[in-house]
Design an enzyme around this catalytic site. Sequence first.
Site, mmCIF file in Angstrom:
data_model
loop_
_atom_site.group_PDB
_atom_site.id
_atom_site.type_symbol
_atom_site.label_atom_id
_atom_site.label_comp_id
_atom_site.label_asym_id
_atom_site.label_seq_id
_atom_site.Cartn_x
_atom_site.Cartn_y
_atom_site.Cartn_z
ATOM 1 C CG ASP A 1 -1.865 1.158 1.326
ATOM 2 O OD1 ASP A 1 -2.067 1.685 0.225
ATOM 3 O OD2 ASP A 1 -2.708 0.976 2.173
ATOM 4 C CG ASP B 1 -3.141 3.946 -3.128
ATOM 5 O OD1 ASP B 1 -3.959 3.081 -3.124
ATOM 6 O OD2 ASP B 1 -2.697 4.349 -1.979
ATOM 7 C CD GLU B 2 -5.570 -0.856 -0.963
ATOM 8 O OE1 GLU B 2 -5.699 -1.984 -0.711
ATOM 9 O OE2 GLU B 2 -6.158 0.085 -0.909
HETATM 10 MG MG LIG Z 1 -2.537 3.829 0.039
#
Ligand SMILES: [Mg+2]
Length: 361
Positions: free
Chosen positions: A11, A106-107
């Site tokens: 993350d 973003d993961e």
């Molecule tokens: Mg994040």
Amino acid sequence: MRIFPVILHVDMDAFFASVEQRDRPELRGLPVIVGSPPGRRGVVCAASYEARAFGVHSAMPSNIAQKRCPKAIFLKPDMERYRNESIQIMRLIAPFGDQIEQVSVDEAYLDVSLQCQLADHDQSLHKALDLARKLKDCVKQERGLTISVGIGGSKLMAKIASDFDKPDGLILIPERDKVALLGALPIRRLPGVGKVTEEALLAAGIDRINLLKDLSHPPTGLSVNQLQHLQSLAEGRDDRSVRETTSIKRISSENTFDEDTEDRRLIRQCLRQQANELSGKLLSRSLHAQGIQVKVRYGDYTTLSRQISLTDPIQREDDIYRSACRLLGKHQLVSRPLRLIGIGVYTLRESPVIQLLLPLE
Ligand SMILES: [Mg+2]
């Protein structure tokens, strides 16, 4: 031979804000908020850790964010740049795993089971620590950004782990500790617990995950299936595998009008039909979309498109239709007669099992 699952959840930390601070050194160390400027009815997309210290968080209305942090620097999101950054990072981290599943800009989950097998599950998880450190260093060196990594014996535990020690965190949750650790967390931390489910459980006095096991009947608003599923998650049982992000990149539908038009009724009708078509295609392939795009072409052939990444993946006609209308309205795209209109959905992922089992909220 039994394989012990070893999953990493990667993350990126305050992603949009961190990209801005990396590229504009004068912003480093300052409270940066990426999102709508205050004074309009928009929200915060991402807040740097300096801004978070003032209680600012994503999805908070910008007006409130500014009240909490009057010195915050508001920046307009540059999605194109963040998406490109995301692609670079995903390419960088993919070789560390046997499978990679990107879940948002973003993961991602990485399955590293095969490289980490030892005599028991917890030893196997520990073996992934070294790999996770290398992965973090690699992103830091190559892209100048920090990420948090969680290691767990399932997607659920890996995700819970990555959240424990942000930013720049690295946390491993051993199998033997998982139930105790999960138990203390608020119920909304379980996947599948949205607002409606959370409210139903809270009304029944269930606010922590460990209290779920005491329920013998589902509270009003929850089905038996749903409760059983949540109880099994609360025991740390989650056998969702890391699925390579699907190769079907996008599906779209567009129509050219017989005559250029700004008749809202006609435009809505057309969007509704497109949403219906896209929903049918998603359903038949068991896919959900995490991104939606609208495209318009005006009489002079100027073509504009606007898109948004969704927190909750969508599949139903209504959700596609409403998201498309929202995008059109937000960017005031129907400001003059349209020649063409279209909807596209992208970041397509296999439908999560939970949504197949449970009534939609
Ligand atoms: Mg994040």
